[in-house]
Scaffold this motif. Structure first.
Motif, PDB file in Angstrom:
ATOM      1  N   ILE A 253       0.831  -0.860  -0.057  1.00 26.28           N
ATOM      2  CA  ILE A 253       0.011   0.165   0.218  1.00 26.28           C
ATOM      3  C   ILE A 253       0.795   1.337   0.031  1.00 26.28           C
ATOM      4  CG2 ILE A 253      -1.333   1.371   1.208  1.00 26.28           C
ATOM      5  CD1 ILE A 253      -3.048  -1.064   2.503  1.00 26.28           C
ATOM      6  N   VAL A 254       0.311   2.300  -1.143  1.00 21.60           N
ATOM      7  CA  VAL A 254       1.123   3.410  -1.196  1.00 21.60           C
ATOM      8  C   VAL A 254       0.424   4.418  -0.366  1.00 21.60           C
ATOM      9  CG1 VAL A 254       3.050   4.781  -2.573  1.00 21.60           C
ATOM     10  CG2 VAL A 254       2.896   2.645  -2.767  1.00 21.60           C
ATOM     11  N   TYR A 255       0.620   5.325   0.095  1.00 21.25           N
ATOM     12  CA  TYR A 255       0.341   6.597   0.938  1.00 21.25           C
ATOM     13  C   TYR A 255       0.462   7.472   0.191  1.00 21.25           C
ATOM     14  CZ  TYR A 255      -1.332   3.309   4.381  1.00 21.25           C
ATOM     15  OH  TYR A 255      -1.563   1.338   5.191  1.00 21.25           O
ATOM     16  N   PHE A 256      -0.216   8.488   0.002  1.00 22.68           N
ATOM     17  CA  PHE A 256       0.497   9.396  -0.631  1.00 22.68           C
ATOM     18  C   PHE A 256      -0.508  10.923  -0.284  1.00 22.68           C
ATOM     19  CE2 PHE A 256      -1.470   7.225  -3.883  1.00 22.68           C
ATOM     20  CZ  PHE A 256      -2.764   7.681  -4.698  1.00 22.68           C
ATOM     21  N   ASP A 257      -0.097  12.236  -0.201  1.00 19.81           N
ATOM     22  CA  ASP A 257      -1.165  13.340   0.505  1.00 19.81           C
ATOM     23  C   ASP A 257      -1.550  14.246  -1.184  1.00 19.81           C
ATOM     24  OD1 ASP A 257      -1.612  15.522   1.391  1.00 19.81           O
ATOM     25  OD2 ASP A 257      -0.191  16.242   2.775  1.00 19.81           O
ATOM     26  N   TYR A 259      -2.212  17.036  -2.139  1.00 20.97           N
ATOM     27  CA  TYR A 259      -2.323  17.984  -1.548  1.00 20.97           C
ATOM     28  C   TYR A 259      -3.387  19.390  -2.119  1.00 20.97           C
ATOM     29  CZ  TYR A 259       1.475  18.921  -5.053  1.00 20.97           C
ATOM     30  OH  TYR A 259       1.822  19.297  -6.525  1.00 20.97           O
ATOM     31  N   ARG A 260      -3.746  19.365  -3.634  1.00 18.66           N
ATOM     32  CA  ARG A 260      -4.154  20.337  -4.026  1.00 18.66           C
ATOM     33  C   ARG A 260      -5.726  19.953  -2.990  1.00 18.66           C
ATOM     34  NH1 ARG A 260      -3.306  21.537 -10.137  1.00 18.66           N
ATOM     35  NH2 ARG A 260      -3.718  24.047  -9.640  1.00 18.66           N
ATOM     36  N   ASP A 261      -6.072  18.794  -3.859  1.00 21.96           N
ATOM     37  CA  ASP A 261      -7.303  17.811  -2.737  1.00 21.96           C
ATOM     38  C   ASP A 261      -8.011  18.310  -1.832  1.00 21.96           C
ATOM     39  OD1 ASP A 261      -7.313  17.456  -5.459  1.00 21.96           O
ATOM     40  OD2 ASP A 261      -7.747  15.585  -5.896  1.00 21.96           O
ATOM     41  N   GLN A 262      -6.287  18.202  -0.594  1.00 23.64           N
ATOM     42  CA  GLN A 262      -6.622  18.608   0.937  1.00 23.64           C
ATOM     43  C   GLN A 262      -7.463  17.150   1.343  1.00 23.64           C
ATOM     44  OE1 GLN A 262      -9.049  21.896   1.630  1.00 23.64           O
ATOM     45  NE2 GLN A 262      -7.402  23.489   1.460  1.00 23.64           N
ATOM     46  N   ARG A 263      -7.006  16.122   0.614  1.00 22.14           N
ATOM     47  CA  ARG A 263      -6.817  14.714   1.538  1.00 22.14           C
ATOM     48  C   ARG A 263      -5.896  14.272   0.772  1.00 22.14           C
ATOM     49  NH1 ARG A 263     -11.412  11.084  -0.326  1.00 22.14           N
ATOM     50  NH2 ARG A 263      -9.420   9.671   0.940  1.00 22.14           N
ATOM     51  N   TYR A 264      -5.667  12.983   1.871  1.00 25.76           N
ATOM     52  CA  TYR A 264      -5.058  11.484   1.779  1.00 25.76           C
ATOM     53  C   TYR A 264      -5.345  10.600   0.804  1.00 25.76           C
ATOM     54  CZ  TYR A 264      -0.059  11.637   3.532  1.00 25.76           C
ATOM     55  OH  TYR A 264       1.392  11.437   4.122  1.00 25.76           O
ATOM     56  N   GLY A 265      -4.990   9.591  -0.125  1.00 26.64           N
ATOM     57  CA  GLY A 265      -4.825   8.840  -1.455  1.00 26.64           C
ATOM     58  C   GLY A 265      -4.167   7.629  -0.917  1.00 26.64           C
ATOM     59  N   ALA A 266      -4.524   6.766  -1.855  1.00 25.40           N
ATOM     60  CA  ALA A 266      -4.046   5.419  -1.305  1.00 25.40           C
ATOM     61  C   ALA A 266      -4.016   4.354  -2.961  1.00 25.40           C
ATOM     62  CB  ALA A 266      -3.689   4.880  -0.386  1.00 25.40           C
ATOM     63  N   VAL A 267      -2.888   3.512  -2.944  1.00 23.67           N
ATOM     64  CA  VAL A 267      -2.832   2.910  -4.324  1.00 23.67           C
ATOM     65  C   VAL A 267      -2.007   1.455  -3.604  1.00 23.67           C
ATOM     66  CG1 VAL A 267      -2.697   4.303  -6.073  1.00 23.67           C
ATOM     67  CG2 VAL A 267      -0.542   3.670  -5.645  1.00 23.67           C
ATOM     68  N   GLN A 268      -3.075   0.774  -4.742  1.00 26.37           N
ATOM     69  CA  GLN A 268      -2.143  -0.799  -3.241  1.00 26.37           C
ATOM     70  C   GLN A 268      -1.810  -1.627  -4.286  1.00 26.37           C
ATOM     71  OE1 GLN A 268      -4.756  -2.213  -0.572  1.00 26.37           O
ATOM     72  NE2 GLN A 268      -5.746  -3.770  -2.441  1.00 26.37           N
ATOM     73  N   SER A 269      -0.784  -2.533  -4.511  1.00 23.70           N
ATOM     74  CA  SER A 269      -0.462  -3.391  -5.459  1.00 23.70           C
ATOM     75  C   SER A 269      -0.397  -4.797  -4.962  1.00 23.70           C
ATOM     76  CB  SER A 269       0.047  -2.956  -6.730  1.00 23.70           C
ATOM     77  OG  SER A 269       0.773  -4.487  -6.938  1.00 23.70           O
ATOM     78  N   VAL A 270      -0.436  -6.389  -5.715  1.00 20.82           N
ATOM     79  CA  VAL A 270       0.539  -7.579  -5.088  1.00 20.82           C
ATOM     80  C   VAL A 270       2.067  -7.736  -5.527  1.00 20.82           C
ATOM     81  CG1 VAL A 270      -2.049  -8.289  -3.917  1.00 20.82           C
ATOM     82  CG2 VAL A 270      -1.094  -9.222  -6.571  1.00 20.82           C
ATOM     83  N   ASP A 271       2.042  -7.183  -7.062  1.00 19.76           N
ATOM     84  CA  ASP A 271       3.198  -8.003  -7.782  1.00 19.76           C
ATOM     85  C   ASP A 271       3.438  -6.332  -7.873  1.00 19.76           C
ATOM     86  OD1 ASP A 271       1.112  -5.658  -9.513  1.00 19.76           O
ATOM     87  OD2 ASP A 271       1.039  -7.872 -11.181  1.00 19.76           O
ATOM     88  N   SER A 279      -8.206   4.753  -2.671  1.00 19.57           N
ATOM     89  CA  SER A 279      -8.585   6.411  -2.337  1.00 19.57           C
ATOM     90  C   SER A 279      -9.549   6.880  -1.448  1.00 19.57           C
ATOM     91  CB  SER A 279      -8.149   7.719  -3.263  1.00 19.57           C
ATOM     92  OG  SER A 279      -7.002   7.413  -3.165  1.00 19.57           O
ATOM     93  N   ALA A 280     -10.612   6.184  -2.051  1.00 21.85           N
ATOM     94  CA  ALA A 280     -11.851   5.832  -1.351  1.00 21.85           C
ATOM     95  C   ALA A 280     -11.888   5.085  -0.437  1.00 21.85           C
ATOM     96  CB  ALA A 280     -12.832   4.987  -2.659  1.00 21.85           C
ATOM     97  N   ARG A 281     -11.086   4.091  -0.112  1.00 21.25           N
ATOM     98  CA  ARG A 281     -11.297   3.341   1.777  1.00 21.25           C
ATOM     99  C   ARG A 281     -10.607   3.693   2.700  1.00 21.25           C
ATOM    100  NH1 ARG A 281      -9.747  -2.714  -0.213  1.00 21.25           N
ATOM    101  NH2 ARG A 281      -9.916  -2.613   2.022  1.00 21.25           N
TER     102      ARG A 281
END
Length: 306
Positions: A253-257, A259-271, A279-281
């Motif tokens: 899981i890679v979290y990131f800011d 920053y223009r949307d003033q919220r946190y997001g994330a992407v995930q991968s198994v490979d 991000s919605a989760r």
């Protein structure tokens, strides 16, 4: 007999819980003037601020006395080591250590780039290199005129590259050296080891002629050199910065800011090739900015924050 069986099950469950993991997130709010904030999670998706969102440590290092981009790791000495950005325009970083994440050593200013005509030292991170038994600190710095080909590609006068230094005791440091330069302005690198390979997650800070402002990956056999050209972006059609990585079983899981949307997001991968935007989760404490995720045991969690 049934009574003793129930007691035994309780003891086993208790020991298992103590052996479990809790994820922590170090972060700052606003401009970093009130210091270190911590949040926790047991699933990596929903995060709750500790101490009701109050600061754990007020910044004292540097002239501007900020505590932005705090990065914490636990070293083989059993101490938690933290580095952070002390200012927008100073040539060093902040450092402190702790046994329990609550009580901290006196803060120190580390003048990593005072020997250069540098504009800044941003978003420092730490890794422990078990091969050399040293800590590696790395950060983004702009040195005006050092890379003239991209002097007008970033934000204003900033044209960053990643630098690093080694230390064994956070008192003596190797001479800072260039860590990553692939012909574009880059900040916010974080490095993880995976089966003998080092993976650098980084922000392409290019603004002109076409904005990038995304998270990419580079790989190397060595923690401190020979990283590849960057991958395609793993983040979407938004501006992202401050990647931090959690390895949860086989899932990255890679979290990131955002920053223009003033919220946190994330992407995930198994490979590490195919990435899903989750991000919605992700639920983060209000105002959380550019943090670093790390892991402690359940027993440490209960002891430190009881």
């Amino acid at each position: 007999m049934k009574k003793y069986f129930v007691i035994l099950c309780f003891i086993v469950a208790r020991l298992s819980a103590q052996d479990g993991e809790v994820y922590l997130f170090s972060y700052f709010i606003d401009n970093g003037q009130d210091g270190l904030h911590l949040a926790y999670s047991r699933d990596g998706y929903q995060w709750t601020a500790l101490r009701n969102g109050q600061s754990f440590l007020k910044p004292t290092a540097g002239k501007d006395k900020l505590m932005r981009d705090p990065c914490i790791i636990k070293g083989p000495d059993g101490l938690f080591h933290m580095v952070w950005t002390v200012s927008w325009n100073e040539k060093g970083i902040g450092y402190a250590s702790s046994k329990d994440l609550v009580h901290w050593s006196p803060q120190r200013y580390i003048p990593l780039m005072e020997h250069e005509n540098a504009l800044n030292c941003w978003a420092p991170e730490i890794n422990y290199d078990a091969k050399s038994k040293r800590y590696m600190i790395y950060w983004a710095t702009t040195i005006p005129g050092r890379f003239p080909g991209t002097d007008v590609s970033g934000d204003g006068r900033y044209n960053h590259r990643m630098y690093y230094a080694f230390t064994k005791d956070f008192k003596a440091f190797s001479k800072p050296a260039l860590l990553y330069n692939k012909g574009f302005t880059v900040i916010d690198a974080t490095i993880r080891e995976n089966n003998g390979q080092y993976i650098m997650f980084l922000k392409d800070e290019t603004k002109l002629p076409a904005p990038q402002k995304n998270i990419r990956m580079a790989t190397s056999r060595y923690i401190y050199k020979d990283y590849s050209a960057p991958s395609m972006p793993i983040t979407g059609n938004y501006w992202a910065e401050g990647p931090s990585v959690l390895q949860k079983g086989k899932t990255w899981i890679v979290y990131f800011d955002k920053y223009r949307d003033q919220r946190y997001g994330a992407v995930q991968s198994v490979d590490l090739k195919n990435w899903e935007d989750i991000s919605a989760r992700i639920i983060m404490p209000p105002g959380l900015k550019h943090g670093t995720v790390f892991t402690i045991t359940e027993k440490e969690f209960e002891t430190f924050f009881k």
